[in-house]
Design a protein around this motif. Structure first.
Motif, PDB file in Angstrom:
ATOM      1  N   ARG A 139      -0.953 -96.306 -68.044  1.00  0.00           N
ATOM      2  CA  ARG A 139      -1.185 -95.179 -68.960  1.00  0.00           C
ATOM      3  C   ARG A 139      -0.655 -93.880 -68.368  1.00  0.00           C
ATOM      4  O   ARG A 139      -0.007 -93.084 -69.062  1.00  0.00           O
ATOM      5  N   LEU A 140      -0.925 -93.660 -67.087  1.00  0.00           N
ATOM      6  CA  LEU A 140      -0.452 -92.436 -66.441  1.00  0.00           C
ATOM      7  C   LEU A 140       1.069 -92.409 -66.372  1.00  0.00           C
ATOM      8  O   LEU A 140       1.688 -91.356 -66.540  1.00  0.00           O
ATOM      9  N   SER A 141       1.675 -93.566 -66.118  1.00  0.00           N
ATOM     10  CA  SER A 141       3.135 -93.643 -66.087  1.00  0.00           C
ATOM     11  C   SER A 141       3.724 -93.288 -67.451  1.00  0.00           C
ATOM     12  O   SER A 141       4.730 -92.573 -67.541  1.00  0.00           O
ATOM     13  N   GLN A 142       3.096 -93.763 -68.518  1.00  0.00           N
ATOM     14  CA  GLN A 142       3.568 -93.438 -69.860  1.00  0.00           C
ATOM     15  C   GLN A 142       3.464 -91.944 -70.154  1.00  0.00           C
ATOM     16  O   GLN A 142       4.243 -91.405 -70.949  1.00  0.00           O
ATOM     17  N   GLN A 143       2.516 -91.298 -69.493  1.00  0.00           N
ATOM     18  CA  GLN A 143       2.334 -89.857 -69.693  1.00  0.00           C
ATOM     19  C   GLN A 143       3.278 -89.032 -68.818  1.00  0.00           C
ATOM     20  O   GLN A 143       3.234 -87.802 -68.851  1.00  0.00           O
ATOM     21  N   GLY A 144       4.113 -89.710 -68.024  1.00  0.00           N
ATOM     22  CA  GLY A 144       5.117 -89.003 -67.239  1.00  0.00           C
ATOM     23  C   GLY A 144       4.843 -88.893 -65.756  1.00  0.00           C
ATOM     24  O   GLY A 144       5.621 -88.250 -65.036  1.00  0.00           O
ATOM     25  N   ALA A 145       3.758 -89.478 -65.276  1.00  0.00           N
ATOM     26  CA  ALA A 145       3.476 -89.426 -63.837  1.00  0.00           C
ATOM     27  C   ALA A 145       4.562 -90.183 -63.068  1.00  0.00           C
ATOM     28  O   ALA A 145       4.967 -91.277 -63.462  1.00  0.00           O
ATOM     29  N   ARG A 146       5.015 -89.580 -61.970  1.00  0.00           N
ATOM     30  CA  ARG A 146       6.058 -90.204 -61.138  1.00  0.00           C
ATOM     31  C   ARG A 146       5.388 -91.020 -60.036  1.00  0.00           C
ATOM     32  O   ARG A 146       4.702 -90.469 -59.167  1.00  0.00           O
ATOM     33  N   MET A 147       5.594 -92.333 -60.070  1.00  0.00           N
ATOM     34  CA  MET A 147       4.958 -93.240 -59.123  1.00  0.00           C
ATOM     35  C   MET A 147       6.034 -93.989 -58.358  1.00  0.00           C
ATOM     36  O   MET A 147       6.855 -94.691 -58.958  1.00  0.00           O
ATOM     37  N   VAL A 148       6.040 -93.818 -57.034  1.00  0.00           N
ATOM     38  CA  VAL A 148       7.102 -94.398 -56.213  1.00  0.00           C
ATOM     39  C   VAL A 148       6.526 -95.307 -55.143  1.00  0.00           C
ATOM     40  O   VAL A 148       5.329 -95.282 -54.851  1.00  0.00           O
ATOM     41  N   TRP A 149       7.414 -96.065 -54.529  1.00  0.00           N
ATOM     42  CA  TRP A 149       7.058 -97.034 -53.488  1.00  0.00           C
ATOM     43  C   TRP A 149       7.334 -96.457 -52.115  1.00  0.00           C
ATOM     44  O   TRP A 149       8.317 -95.752 -51.914  1.00  0.00           O
ATOM     45  N   CYS A 150       6.442 -96.748 -51.171  1.00  0.00           N
ATOM     46  CA  CYS A 150       6.677 -96.419 -49.764  1.00  0.00           C
ATOM     47  C   CYS A 150       6.502 -97.700 -48.958  1.00  0.00           C
ATOM     48  O   CYS A 150       5.361 -98.154 -48.754  1.00  0.00           O
ATOM     49  N   ASP A 151       7.599 -98.285 -48.529  1.00  0.00           N
ATOM     50  CA  ASP A 151       7.527 -99.590 -47.878  1.00  0.00           C
ATOM     51  C   ASP A 151       6.989 -99.512 -46.458  1.00  0.00           C
ATOM     52  O   ASP A 151       6.611-100.529 -45.877  1.00  0.00           O
ATOM     53  N   GLU A 152       6.955 -98.310 -45.875  1.00  0.00           N
ATOM     54  CA  GLU A 152       6.445 -98.157 -44.518  1.00  0.00           C
ATOM     55  C   GLU A 152       4.920 -98.081 -44.471  1.00  0.00           C
ATOM     56  O   GLU A 152       4.305 -98.380 -43.439  1.00  0.00           O
ATOM     57  N   ALA A 153       4.292 -97.657 -45.562  1.00  0.00           N
ATOM     58  CA  ALA A 153       2.834 -97.434 -45.581  1.00  0.00           C
ATOM     59  C   ALA A 153       2.103 -98.752 -45.849  1.00  0.00           C
ATOM     60  O   ALA A 153       1.537 -98.979 -46.913  1.00  0.00           O
ATOM     61  N   VAL A 154       2.092 -99.598 -44.845  1.00  0.00           N
ATOM     62  CA  VAL A 154       1.540-100.950 -44.978  1.00  0.00           C
ATOM     63  C   VAL A 154       0.032-100.941 -44.749  1.00  0.00           C
ATOM     64  O   VAL A 154      -0.481-100.224 -43.880  1.00  0.00           O
ATOM     65  N   VAL A 155      -0.701-101.721 -45.534  1.00  0.00           N
ATOM     66  CA  VAL A 155      -2.057-102.130 -45.160  1.00  0.00           C
ATOM     67  C   VAL A 155      -2.054-103.650 -45.060  1.00  0.00           C
ATOM     68  O   VAL A 155      -1.189-104.316 -45.641  1.00  0.00           O
ATOM     69  N   ARG A 156      -3.001-104.187 -44.299  1.00  0.00           N
ATOM     70  CA  ARG A 156      -3.043-105.629 -44.080  1.00  0.00           C
ATOM     71  C   ARG A 156      -4.316-106.216 -44.683  1.00  0.00           C
ATOM     72  O   ARG A 156      -5.367-105.581 -44.672  1.00  0.00           O
ATOM     73  N   GLU A 157      -4.178-107.419 -45.202  1.00  0.00           N
ATOM     74  CA  GLU A 157      -5.302-108.095 -45.857  1.00  0.00           C
ATOM     75  C   GLU A 157      -5.542-109.462 -45.219  1.00  0.00           C
ATOM     76  O   GLU A 157      -4.792-110.408 -45.486  1.00  0.00           O
ATOM     77  N   PRO A 158      -6.551-109.590 -44.366  1.00  0.00           N
ATOM     78  CA  PRO A 158      -6.902-110.913 -43.848  1.00  0.00           C
ATOM     79  C   PRO A 158      -7.392-111.801 -44.996  1.00  0.00           C
ATOM     80  O   PRO A 158      -8.305-111.419 -45.743  1.00  0.00           O
ATOM     81  N   ILE A 159      -6.763-112.951 -45.177  1.00  0.00           N
ATOM     82  CA  ILE A 159      -7.101-113.832 -46.291  1.00  0.00           C
ATOM     83  C   ILE A 159      -8.334-114.657 -45.946  1.00  0.00           C
ATOM     84  O   ILE A 159      -8.375-115.339 -44.915  1.00  0.00           O
ATOM     85  N   GLU A 160      -9.331-114.600 -46.794  1.00  0.00           N
ATOM     86  CA  GLU A 160     -10.575-115.326 -46.564  1.00  0.00           C
ATOM     87  C   GLU A 160     -10.373-116.818 -46.766  1.00  0.00           C
ATOM     88  O   GLU A 160      -9.547-117.260 -47.576  1.00  0.00           O
ATOM     89  N   ALA A 161     -11.168-117.608 -46.045  1.00  0.00           N
ATOM     90  CA  ALA A 161     -11.059-119.065 -46.130  1.00  0.00           C
ATOM     91  C   ALA A 161     -11.303-119.567 -47.551  1.00  0.00           C
ATOM     92  O   ALA A 161     -10.711-120.562 -47.981  1.00  0.00           O
ATOM     93  N   SER A 162     -12.164-118.885 -48.297  1.00  0.00           N
ATOM     94  CA  SER A 162     -12.485-119.311 -49.662  1.00  0.00           C
ATOM     95  C   SER A 162     -11.289-119.202 -50.606  1.00  0.00           C
ATOM     96  O   SER A 162     -11.312-119.762 -51.707  1.00  0.00           O
ATOM     97  N   ARG A 163     -10.251-118.491 -50.175  1.00  0.00           N
ATOM     98  CA  ARG A 163      -9.066-118.321 -51.032  1.00  0.00           C
ATOM     99  C   ARG A 163      -7.938-119.274 -50.671  1.00  0.00           C
ATOM    100  O   ARG A 163      -6.880-119.236 -51.286  1.00  0.00           O
ATOM    101  N   LEU A 164      -8.157-120.125 -49.675  1.00  0.00           N
ATOM    102  CA  LEU A 164      -7.106-121.032 -49.216  1.00  0.00           C
ATOM    103  C   LEU A 164      -7.175-122.362 -49.973  1.00  0.00           C
ATOM    104  O   LEU A 164      -7.364-123.433 -49.401  1.00  0.00           O
ATOM    105  N   SER A 165      -7.037-122.280 -51.285  1.00  0.00           N
ATOM    106  CA  SER A 165      -7.112-123.486 -52.106  1.00  0.00           C
ATOM    107  C   SER A 165      -6.243-123.324 -53.344  1.00  0.00           C
ATOM    108  O   SER A 165      -6.001-122.201 -53.813  1.00  0.00           O
ATOM    109  N   LEU A 166      -5.798-124.442 -53.877  1.00  0.00           N
ATOM    110  CA  LEU A 166      -5.021-124.411 -55.111  1.00  0.00           C
ATOM    111  C   LEU A 166      -5.885-123.899 -56.263  1.00  0.00           C
ATOM    112  O   LEU A 166      -5.393-123.180 -57.136  1.00  0.00           O
ATOM    113  N   ARG A 167      -7.154-124.251 -56.252  1.00  0.00           N
ATOM    114  CA  ARG A 167      -8.043-123.800 -57.322  1.00  0.00           C
ATOM    115  C   ARG A 167      -8.089-122.279 -57.384  1.00  0.00           C
ATOM    116  O   ARG A 167      -7.994-121.689 -58.465  1.00  0.00           O
TER     117      ARG A 167
END
Length: 313
Positions: free
Chosen positions: A200-228
């Motif tokens: 919605r904000l993008s449609q209103q003209g907000a400029r949203m860009v990518w910064c590939d250097e600003a990394v955060v890390r996400e440790p994946i929980e064991a409960s998510r290691l499944s096809l289900r």
């Protein structure tokens, strides 16, 4: 940041508020708060809203601790991610709001890199990558499939509407404060509230860009290691895409766009199902890839008969 925006005092650096919605992840929240205390550009304040009705994070947040920022917290007992995020926005006093999930880790230069990108690219919002960290015992097919990787772009690239999301975001607070409410409570149990808001904000003209250097890390929980889990997340992603398309977040949202969405999702679901069967002898990760595509397209189709997977219920 020297560039001025709405609510900033001329000649003074912008104030940054970090907004965190949390739910029963006390240990991970504690680690994230330690990360934020070690930032090369510390935030002005950190706002934590606990969406656990039992207030599991409140004892941690009440502990006396020396930090280079003010810590604000509140209990929001109604199970609804949108309402919880809206409370964090209401409590925040900064000129810019940084959003990070309670299970993520923020390297020391995270905020500084987001702020630098906002200034360098004259952006209203900056998104960065979320890099998954698999545990040592993750199945081999999960590692080969790279199912948790997010698409990345060159820094400064405008982010397409269908890739807008929270998890690693810096945004002008004035954009959110102009909306009542910013996040739509209708998405409160299903998710997708972030893509809806930012599109919605993008449609209103907000400029949203990518910064590939600003990394955060996400440790994946064991409960998510499944096809289900992967299939359910893909189903929800497909539903989010269809809901946003029908609502006109990616264009007109008219009858023609709905018809195109319906036909394309049906065709792609059939193709993905066939490819899942054909690719199974080549490796489980190949078959799982196409099964997630099948699930995503079934999610798109399911929206047409009113189905919604309530991930946060």
């Amino acid at each position: 940041m020297t560039a001025q925006g709405a609510g900033e005092t001329p000649g003074e650096p912008a104030r940054i508020s970090v907004c965190i919605a949390t739910h029963k992840r006390v240990a991970r929240l504690s680690a994230l708060l330690d990360d934020l205390a070690s930032q090369t550009l510390p935030p002005h304040e950190v706002v934590v809203v606990d969406n656990d009705a039992d207030g599991s994070a409140l004892a941690l947040l009440a502990q006396p601790c020396e930090r280079p920022f003010e810590l604000r917290s509140e209990l929001q007992p109604v199970k609804n991610i949108s309402i919880t995020r809206n409370r964090s926005v209401a409590l925040a006093s900064g000129d810019w709001l940084a959003f990070v999930d309670d299970d993520e880790r923020a390297p020391a230069q995270w905020i500084e890199q987001l702020v630098d990108a906002a200034q360098r690219y004259e952006a209203d919002a900056v998104l960065g990558p979320v890099v998954p960290e698999l545990p040592d015992n993750a199945p081999a097919w999960i590692r080969r499939g790279r199912f948790y990787d997010w698409a990345r772009m060159r820094s400064g690239t405008p982010v397409p509407p269908n890739r807008l999301r929270l998890g690693n975001l810096l945004i002008r607070a004035s954009l959110l404060r102009a909306l009542d409410p910013p996040f739509d409570p209708a998405y409160g149990l299903t998710g997708g509230e972030d893509g809806d808001l930012l599109a919605r904000l993008s449609q209103q003209g907000a400029r949203m860009v990518w910064c590939d250097e600003a990394v955060v890390r996400e440790p994946i929980e064991a409960s998510r290691l499944s096809l289900r889990w992967l299939l359910r997340r893909a189903l929800r992603g497909g539903q989010d895409f269809a809901r946003h398309t029908i609502a006109g977040r990616y264009g007109s949202g008219g009858v023609g766009q709905r018809s195109t969405l319906l036909l394309r999702a049906a065709t792609q679901a059939f193709a993905a199902g066939a490819l899942a069967l054909l690719s199974w002898p080549l490796g489980r990760h190949h078959a799982a890839f196409w099964l997630t595509r099948l699930s995503a397209n079934l999610g798109k189709l399911s929206v047409f008969w009113g189905a919604h997977y309530r991930e946060y219920a």
